[in-house]
Design a protein around this motif. Structure first.
Motif, PDB file in Angstrom:
ATOM      1  N   ILE A  44      21.645  37.181  29.870  1.00  0.00           N
ATOM      2  CA  ILE A  44      21.014  36.184  30.596  1.00  0.00           C
ATOM      3  C   ILE A  44      19.692  35.826  30.303  1.00  0.00           C
ATOM      4  O   ILE A  44      19.082  34.645  30.097  1.00  0.00           O
ATOM      5  CB  ILE A  44      20.920  36.854  32.062  1.00  0.00           C
ATOM      6  CG1 ILE A  44      22.380  36.647  32.752  1.00  0.00           C
ATOM      7  CG2 ILE A  44      20.177  35.560  32.915  1.00  0.00           C
ATOM      8  CD1 ILE A  44      22.434  37.112  34.167  1.00  0.00           C
ATOM      9  N   ASN A  48      18.940  32.156  28.237  1.00  0.00           N
ATOM     10  CA  ASN A  48      18.243  31.169  29.033  1.00  0.00           C
ATOM     11  C   ASN A  48      16.775  30.800  28.448  1.00  0.00           C
ATOM     12  O   ASN A  48      16.331  29.726  28.685  1.00  0.00           O
ATOM     13  CB  ASN A  48      18.225  31.514  30.469  1.00  0.00           C
ATOM     14  CG  ASN A  48      19.557  31.150  31.046  1.00  0.00           C
ATOM     15  OD1 ASN A  48      19.741  30.110  31.584  1.00  0.00           O
ATOM     16  ND2 ASN A  48      20.142  32.368  31.254  1.00  0.00           N
ATOM     17  N   ASP A  76      17.885  30.415  36.325  1.00  0.00           N
ATOM     18  CA  ASP A  76      18.929  31.558  35.719  1.00  0.00           C
ATOM     19  C   ASP A  76      18.116  32.626  34.962  1.00  0.00           C
ATOM     20  O   ASP A  76      18.742  33.761  35.073  1.00  0.00           O
ATOM     21  CB  ASP A  76      19.726  30.945  34.517  1.00  0.00           C
ATOM     22  CG  ASP A  76      20.748  29.872  35.098  1.00  0.00           C
ATOM     23  OD1 ASP A  76      21.069  29.965  36.602  1.00  0.00           O
ATOM     24  OD2 ASP A  76      21.063  28.983  34.851  1.00  0.00           O
ATOM     25  N   VAL A  79      17.248  35.099  37.323  1.00  0.00           N
ATOM     26  CA  VAL A  79      18.359  35.744  37.772  1.00  0.00           C
ATOM     27  C   VAL A  79      18.651  37.117  37.035  1.00  0.00           C
ATOM     28  O   VAL A  79      18.759  38.333  37.443  1.00  0.00           O
ATOM     29  CB  VAL A  79      19.522  35.124  37.676  1.00  0.00           C
ATOM     30  CG1 VAL A  79      20.879  35.903  37.893  1.00  0.00           C
ATOM     31  CG2 VAL A  79      19.506  34.051  38.797  1.00  0.00           C
ATOM     32  N   SER A 115      18.813  26.495  42.364  1.00  0.00           N
ATOM     33  CA  SER A 115      19.680  26.240  41.538  1.00  0.00           C
ATOM     34  C   SER A 115      20.672  24.991  42.056  1.00  0.00           C
ATOM     35  O   SER A 115      20.938  24.325  41.337  1.00  0.00           O
ATOM     36  CB  SER A 115      20.739  27.393  41.070  1.00  0.00           C
ATOM     37  OG  SER A 115      20.001  28.328  40.551  1.00  0.00           O
ATOM     38  N   PHE A 255      29.353  26.056  38.473  1.00  0.00           N
ATOM     39  CA  PHE A 255      28.476  26.382  39.464  1.00  0.00           C
ATOM     40  C   PHE A 255      29.095  26.613  40.815  1.00  0.00           C
ATOM     41  O   PHE A 255      28.828  27.727  41.733  1.00  0.00           O
ATOM     42  CB  PHE A 255      27.079  25.526  39.464  1.00  0.00           C
ATOM     43  CG  PHE A 255      26.158  26.021  40.401  1.00  0.00           C
ATOM     44  CD1 PHE A 255      25.164  27.089  40.139  1.00  0.00           C
ATOM     45  CD2 PHE A 255      26.104  25.227  41.588  1.00  0.00           C
ATOM     46  CE1 PHE A 255      24.299  27.494  41.143  1.00  0.00           C
ATOM     47  CE2 PHE A 255      25.111  25.711  42.592  1.00  0.00           C
ATOM     48  CZ  PHE A 255      24.131  26.807  42.367  1.00  0.00           C
ATOM     49  N   ASN A 289      27.412  33.253  36.484  1.00  0.00           N
ATOM     50  CA  ASN A 289      27.191  31.894  36.310  1.00  0.00           C
ATOM     51  C   ASN A 289      26.133  31.423  35.298  1.00  0.00           C
ATOM     52  O   ASN A 289      25.862  30.555  34.426  1.00  0.00           O
ATOM     53  CB  ASN A 289      26.896  31.069  37.633  1.00  0.00           C
ATOM     54  CG  ASN A 289      26.682  29.783  37.313  1.00  0.00           C
ATOM     55  OD1 ASN A 289      27.506  29.020  37.110  1.00  0.00           O
ATOM     56  ND2 ASN A 289      25.536  29.341  37.787  1.00  0.00           N
ATOM     57  N   SER A 290      25.032  32.295  35.536  1.00  0.00           N
ATOM     58  CA  SER A 290      23.771  32.349  34.705  1.00  0.00           C
ATOM     59  C   SER A 290      23.927  32.447  33.316  1.00  0.00           C
ATOM     60  O   SER A 290      23.208  32.108  32.398  1.00  0.00           O
ATOM     61  CB  SER A 290      22.620  33.230  35.229  1.00  0.00           C
ATOM     62  OG  SER A 290      22.222  32.905  36.509  1.00  0.00           O
ATOM     63  N   CYS A 291      25.294  33.239  32.906  1.00  0.00           N
ATOM     64  CA  CYS A 291      25.522  33.552  31.380  1.00  0.00           C
ATOM     65  C   CYS A 291      26.068  32.034  30.976  1.00  0.00           C
ATOM     66  O   CYS A 291      25.845  31.882  29.777  1.00  0.00           O
ATOM     67  CB  CYS A 291      26.185  34.598  31.382  1.00  0.00           C
ATOM     68  SG  CYS A 291      25.464  36.159  31.562  1.00  0.00           S
ATOM     69  N   ASN A 293      25.959  28.690  31.768  1.00  0.00           N
ATOM     70  CA  ASN A 293      25.349  27.411  31.495  1.00  0.00           C
ATOM     71  C   ASN A 293      24.783  27.302  30.169  1.00  0.00           C
ATOM     72  O   ASN A 293      25.121  26.373  29.270  1.00  0.00           O
ATOM     73  CB  ASN A 293      24.138  27.260  32.536  1.00  0.00           C
ATOM     74  CG  ASN A 293      24.477  27.062  34.068  1.00  0.00           C
ATOM     75  OD1 ASN A 293      25.749  26.648  34.159  1.00  0.00           O
ATOM     76  ND2 ASN A 293      23.868  27.489  34.871  1.00  0.00           N
TER      77      ASN A 293
END
Length: 327
Positions: A44, A48, A76, A79, A115, A255, A289-291, A293
């Motif tokens: 992450i 990001n 993200d 996160v 987010s 998301f 989910n943060s991975c 995007n």
């Protein structure tokens, strides 16, 4: 008299009468879980950070839409930082004090709100770009987007601070033992958050993207049949906007799927106590989910793949690298 083995099961052996007990787990499973969460946190952070550097460094990427992606990537990225604290909760022990515990959970809520707010702004951006393309450069400017993002971040912070003011004022009052980290989400707060942070924003997102989809379908049909008074320049612009709408539509759908389980618990009808065991799946899904995007950007955006290459090869250290053409 407490034995050495029993003391080893306590989070704080010196506080034998009030300390929480560690969650009993197989050592190999515990080690694997810690390694896995650490790896996810690193992924992450890295992915990001690449998005943040790309959009911040290359001037060609300084567009209103990419500024919204920058906001999403920043949330993200945070996160990934909070995920490191989740590692300490695996054995059911919290060693950072009651105040940091509450701040940890509040920051989770703030980042989730940011987010969701960023997703709403992305949907509005795509709606104007597709449905009112002629006025898009006038209506959507960098200054206006910056103001909207400032309001998004500040309002999320103030809103969640007010929701958990009592918990911040009296940290640890919901704990049953020393070393526990829980926060009570009352039914009233849960329902309010459900409407303000989920049902309302998701409704706006779905309605806007339905309109975008209808206009996009008609536009594609017009382009294929070459019907209508559309110049070549306008057609090229529309094509690029349609691709961006498709990509960001995938981001929005993923998301929604990832955050939906959390908001489902808000309508359980009872006060919900979130702790390491009861919210493990929900938290991990939000973290996951943060991975996703940045991976979606890598699949659909050639400029992101090109910027990664320039960053990894350290070509961005050159004096004129920010002026490079990566589109």
């Amino acid at each position: 008299m407490m034995t050495m083995q029993e003391q080893g099961e306590l989070c704080f052996p010196l506080l034998a009468n009030t300390s929480c007990r560690r969650t009993q787990r197989d050592p190999s499973t515990a080690a694997l879980s810690s390694i896995l969460l650490s790896a996810i946190s690193l992924i992450i952070f890295t992915l990001n950070l690449l998005v943040i550097i790309s959009i911040s460094h290359f001037k060609q990427l300084h567009t209103p839409t990419n500024l919204l992606l920058l906001s999403l990537a920043t949330s993200d990225f945070l996160v990934g930082f909070l995920l490191l604290f989740q590692i300490f909760l695996l054995d059911g022990c919290w060693f950072f004090g009651d105040l940091i515990c509450i701040v940890y959970y509040v920051l989770n809520y703030v980042i989730m709100s940011v987010s969701i707010g960023s997703m709403v702004l992305i949907s509005v951006d795509r709606y104007i770009a597709i449905c009112d393309s002629l006025h898009y450069p006038i209506k959507v400017t960098l200054i206006r987007v910056q103001i909207c993002l400032f309001l998004c971040w500040s309002s999320s912070l103030v809103y969640n601070f007010l929701c958990f003011f009592n918990s911040l004022k009296h940290p640890g009052r919901s704990n049953t033992c020393v070393g526990e980290c829980v926060i009570v989400v009352t039914y009233a707060v849960g329902i309010t958050d459900l409407f303000l942070s989920f049902i309302g924003p998701i409704t706006v997102i779905v309605v806007l993207y339905m309109k975008v989809f209808v206009v996009a379908v008609s536009q594609v049909r017009a382009m294929r049949s070459r019907v209508g008074m559309v110049t070549l320049h306008d057609t090229i612009i529309k094509s690029s906007e349609l691709k961006a709408a498709r990509t960001l539509g995938v981001v929005v759908v993923v998301f929604i799927v990832c955050i939906m389980p959390y908001f489902c618990i808000a309508i359980s009808g009872q006060d919900v106590m979130l702790n390491a065991s009861s919210s493990a799946f929900i938290i991990c899904l939000v973290f996951f989910n943060s991975c996703l995007n940045p991976l979606i950007y890598a699949i659909f955006y050639p400029w992101f793949r090109k910027s990664i290459k320039l960053i990894v090869t350290l070509q961005i250290l050159q004096s004129d690298s920010s002026e490079l053409n990566i589109m």
